[in-house]
Design a protein around this motif. Structure first.
Motif, PDB file in Angstrom:
ATOM      1  N   LYS A  37      -5.945  10.432 -10.030  1.00  0.00           N
ATOM      2  CA  LYS A  37      -5.509   9.511  -8.978  1.00  0.00           C
ATOM      3  C   LYS A  37      -6.522   8.411  -8.679  1.00  0.00           C
ATOM      4  O   LYS A  37      -6.155   7.350  -8.170  1.00  0.00           O
ATOM      5  CB  LYS A  37      -5.233  10.303  -7.689  1.00  0.00           C
ATOM      6  CG  LYS A  37      -4.158  11.369  -7.811  1.00  0.00           C
ATOM      7  CD  LYS A  37      -2.790  10.762  -8.031  1.00  0.00           C
ATOM      8  CE  LYS A  37      -1.723  11.833  -8.038  1.00  0.00           C
ATOM      9  NZ  LYS A  37      -0.370  11.244  -8.255  1.00  0.00           N
ATOM     10  N   GLN A  70      -3.113  10.065  -0.985  1.00  0.00           N
ATOM     11  CA  GLN A  70      -1.764  10.069  -0.434  1.00  0.00           C
ATOM     12  C   GLN A  70      -1.227  11.480  -0.197  1.00  0.00           C
ATOM     13  O   GLN A  70      -0.491  11.715   0.764  1.00  0.00           O
ATOM     14  CB  GLN A  70      -0.808   9.300  -1.350  1.00  0.00           C
ATOM     15  CG  GLN A  70       0.607   9.179  -0.778  1.00  0.00           C
ATOM     16  CD  GLN A  70       1.585   8.542  -1.749  1.00  0.00           C
ATOM     17  OE1 GLN A  70       1.203   8.132  -2.852  1.00  0.00           O
ATOM     18  NE2 GLN A  70       2.841   8.442  -1.350  1.00  0.00           N
ATOM     19  N   TYR A  84       6.850   6.473   6.109  1.00  0.00           N
ATOM     20  CA  TYR A  84       7.845   6.465   5.039  1.00  0.00           C
ATOM     21  C   TYR A  84       9.224   6.099   5.584  1.00  0.00           C
ATOM     22  O   TYR A  84       9.970   5.335   4.974  1.00  0.00           O
ATOM     23  CB  TYR A  84       7.931   7.843   4.374  1.00  0.00           C
ATOM     24  CG  TYR A  84       6.742   8.244   3.529  1.00  0.00           C
ATOM     25  CD1 TYR A  84       5.741   7.336   3.184  1.00  0.00           C
ATOM     26  CD2 TYR A  84       6.615   9.552   3.072  1.00  0.00           C
ATOM     27  CE1 TYR A  84       4.662   7.733   2.415  1.00  0.00           C
ATOM     28  CE2 TYR A  84       5.542   9.952   2.302  1.00  0.00           C
ATOM     29  CZ  TYR A  84       4.569   9.040   1.970  1.00  0.00           C
ATOM     30  OH  TYR A  84       3.501   9.430   1.209  1.00  0.00           O
ATOM     31  N   LYS A 131       9.407   2.446   5.937  1.00  0.00           N
ATOM     32  CA  LYS A 131       8.927   1.669   4.794  1.00  0.00           C
ATOM     33  C   LYS A 131       7.712   0.828   5.208  1.00  0.00           C
ATOM     34  O   LYS A 131       7.601  -0.359   4.894  1.00  0.00           O
ATOM     35  CB  LYS A 131      10.035   0.801   4.206  1.00  0.00           C
ATOM     36  CG  LYS A 131      11.191   1.610   3.624  1.00  0.00           C
ATOM     37  CD  LYS A 131      12.245   0.721   2.980  1.00  0.00           C
ATOM     38  CE  LYS A 131      13.363   1.562   2.388  1.00  0.00           C
ATOM     39  NZ  LYS A 131      14.431   0.719   1.778  1.00  0.00           N
ATOM     40  N   PHE A 158       5.346   2.076   0.912  1.00  0.00           N
ATOM     41  CA  PHE A 158       6.076   3.192   0.341  1.00  0.00           C
ATOM     42  C   PHE A 158       7.513   3.222   0.863  1.00  0.00           C
ATOM     43  O   PHE A 158       7.790   2.781   1.982  1.00  0.00           O
ATOM     44  CB  PHE A 158       5.405   4.525   0.701  1.00  0.00           C
ATOM     45  CG  PHE A 158       4.007   4.667   0.173  1.00  0.00           C
ATOM     46  CD1 PHE A 158       3.772   4.882  -1.171  1.00  0.00           C
ATOM     47  CD2 PHE A 158       2.920   4.598   1.028  1.00  0.00           C
ATOM     48  CE1 PHE A 158       2.484   5.025  -1.663  1.00  0.00           C
ATOM     49  CE2 PHE A 158       1.627   4.741   0.556  1.00  0.00           C
ATOM     50  CZ  PHE A 158       1.399   4.961  -0.789  1.00  0.00           C
ATOM     51  N   ASP A 159       8.417   3.789   0.043  1.00  0.00           N
ATOM     52  CA  ASP A 159       9.795   3.962   0.502  1.00  0.00           C
ATOM     53  C   ASP A 159       9.932   5.276   1.261  1.00  0.00           C
ATOM     54  O   ASP A 159       8.932   5.962   1.538  1.00  0.00           O
ATOM     55  CB  ASP A 159      10.778   3.872  -0.664  1.00  0.00           C
ATOM     56  CG  ASP A 159      10.664   5.039  -1.654  1.00  0.00           C
ATOM     57  OD1 ASP A 159       9.974   6.050  -1.344  1.00  0.00           O
ATOM     58  OD2 ASP A 159      11.266   4.942  -2.736  1.00  0.00           O
ATOM     59  N   LYS A 179      10.774   8.138   0.448  1.00  0.00           N
ATOM     60  CA  LYS A 179      10.361   9.344  -0.248  1.00  0.00           C
ATOM     61  C   LYS A 179       8.889   9.300  -0.676  1.00  0.00           C
ATOM     62  O   LYS A 179       8.425  10.177  -1.408  1.00  0.00           O
ATOM     63  CB  LYS A 179      11.254   9.575  -1.466  1.00  0.00           C
ATOM     64  CG  LYS A 179      12.711   9.856  -1.100  1.00  0.00           C
ATOM     65  CD  LYS A 179      13.547  10.158  -2.336  1.00  0.00           C
ATOM     66  CE  LYS A 179      14.985  10.473  -1.956  1.00  0.00           C
ATOM     67  NZ  LYS A 179      15.807  10.761  -3.163  1.00  0.00           N
ATOM     68  N   LYS A 226       7.477   6.835  -2.482  1.00  0.00           N
ATOM     69  CA  LYS A 226       7.289   6.133  -3.744  1.00  0.00           C
ATOM     70  C   LYS A 226       6.840   4.704  -3.466  1.00  0.00           C
ATOM     71  O   LYS A 226       7.380   4.034  -2.592  1.00  0.00           O
ATOM     72  CB  LYS A 226       8.595   6.120  -4.541  1.00  0.00           C
ATOM     73  CG  LYS A 226       8.480   5.439  -5.896  1.00  0.00           C
ATOM     74  CD  LYS A 226       9.805   5.471  -6.650  1.00  0.00           C
ATOM     75  CE  LYS A 226       9.679   4.770  -7.998  1.00  0.00           C
ATOM     76  NZ  LYS A 226      10.972   4.785  -8.744  1.00  0.00           N
ATOM     77  N   LYS A 227       5.854   4.235  -4.223  1.00  0.00           N
ATOM     78  CA  LYS A 227       5.329   2.884  -4.029  1.00  0.00           C
ATOM     79  C   LYS A 227       6.393   1.842  -4.362  1.00  0.00           C
ATOM     80  O   LYS A 227       6.995   1.872  -5.428  1.00  0.00           O
ATOM     81  CB  LYS A 227       4.091   2.676  -4.890  1.00  0.00           C
ATOM     82  CG  LYS A 227       3.440   1.313  -4.750  1.00  0.00           C
ATOM     83  CD  LYS A 227       2.105   1.229  -5.447  1.00  0.00           C
ATOM     84  CE  LYS A 227       2.217   1.405  -6.939  1.00  0.00           C
ATOM     85  NZ  LYS A 227       0.917   1.260  -7.621  1.00  0.00           N
ATOM     86  N   ILE A 228       6.618   0.896  -3.428  1.00  0.00           N
ATOM     87  CA  ILE A 228       7.578  -0.174  -3.671  1.00  0.00           C
ATOM     88  C   ILE A 228       6.930  -1.560  -3.643  1.00  0.00           C
ATOM     89  O   ILE A 228       7.535  -2.530  -4.083  1.00  0.00           O
ATOM     90  CB  ILE A 228       8.759  -0.119  -2.673  1.00  0.00           C
ATOM     91  CG1 ILE A 228       8.263  -0.141  -1.219  1.00  0.00           C
ATOM     92  CG2 ILE A 228       9.626   1.102  -2.938  1.00  0.00           C
ATOM     93  CD1 ILE A 228       9.387  -0.157  -0.190  1.00  0.00           C
TER      94      ILE A 228
END
Length: 285
Positions: free
Chosen positions: A38, A221, A248, A251, A267-268, A270, A272-274
């Motif tokens: 990471k 994270q 999260y 967002k 992050f979204d 869930k 996940k990186k957006i």
């Protein structure tokens, strides 16, 4: 300097210095086989950590989140032991924006460990210390402020008199949380230190959360990954879980003071990186 606009707020990362710390200490009980996937490390098992304050410009006010490594305050032994290869260049960063330290309205101090608070004061020719941000109110939790002035046998190594005595008249301590201005608040979490705080900004659908040292880098994270440096690691885990779930769901952007690779990540729902803001030229030469 990297910038990010989030609603009414403009964030700009200043140059606060860099140090290298043991990766195992920064990831606690997490095996190297996991954390090294990471976050990069060198051949000494050290990871690069920035100490870069964030200039937050909001409603015609200039706020700064934490103060950097400072200048001329560390001994040669401390520079070596803390892996400091670059001290602060806050004056130069602000000058590039047409500002000086006198233009800062408030300092938002997540906690007062030396790598966050050394930039609050500076040495003089007669070996005394004076404030750097002369016109700024300084916000921190009352728990943190009390321990800063009365450290215990462990924390005495990171809470230094020269970082608090010159600025004590500027400090506004608070209990559970404080509203700095519309949409911007500081919240006491404990965890990394007993008085540790996070910063939350919300402006309609736009928001950011500055987790400070309960999530110092993007590599932290995972909600269960706490630092060996944490005074209350279980509290860190619970607070991280709470504020990651909250962020999260919105967002939210997560901003970083220590990360050498990312300034901010969105992050979204869930996790996940957006979206992201990468730090430029992160390789230290």
């Amino acid at each position: 300097m990297e910038t990010l606009q989030i609603g009414r707020a403009k964030l700009t990362w200043l140059n606060g210095g860099v140090n290298f710390l043991d990766g195992g200490a920064m990831f606690g009980v997490v095996p190297k086989a996991l954390w090294s996937r990471k976050y990069p490390h060198n051949d000494k098992n050290q990871i690069e950590l920035r100490t870069d304050p964030i200039l937050l410009q909001l409603d015609d006010k200039n706020y700064v989140i934490d103060s950097g490594m400072g200048n001329g305050k560390l001994t040669e032994k401390q520079l070596r032991n803390f892996g400091v290869l670059e001290e602060s260049a806050i004056d130069q960063s602000l000058a590039a924006l047409g500002l000086t330290t006198n233009d800062i309205d408030a300092m938002l101090m997540t906690h007062l460990h030396f790598d966050h608070a050394c930039g609050l004061t500076k040495p003089t020719e007669d070996s005394s210390y004076i404030p750097v941000f002369e016109n700024a109110a300084i916000y921190t939790s009352d728990v943190e402020w009390n321990e800063m002035r009365n450290p215990n046998i462990r924390s005495v190594n990171t809470y230094w008199e020269e970082n608090w005595k010159p600025i004590e008249k500027q400090v506004t301590p608070f209990e559970k949380e404080i509203q700095i201005t519309d949409g911007l608040k500081m919240i006491h979490t404990s965890g990394h230190s007993d008085g540790h705080c996070i910063i939350v900004f919300e402006d309609g659908e736009d928001s950011f959360i500055h987790m400070a040292d309960i999530m110092p880098t993007h590599g932290h994270q995972n909600k269960l990954w706490a630092l060996a440096y944490d005074d209350y690691p279980v509290t860190s885990v619970h607070q991280k879980e709470k504020w990651m779930d909250y962020g999260y769901s919105k967002k939210a952007w997560y901003t970083f003071y220590h990360d050498a690779y990312y300034r901010a990540i969105q992050f979204d729902g869930k996790g996940k990186k957006i979206d992201e803001v990468k730090r430029e030229r992160y390789e230290y030469k």
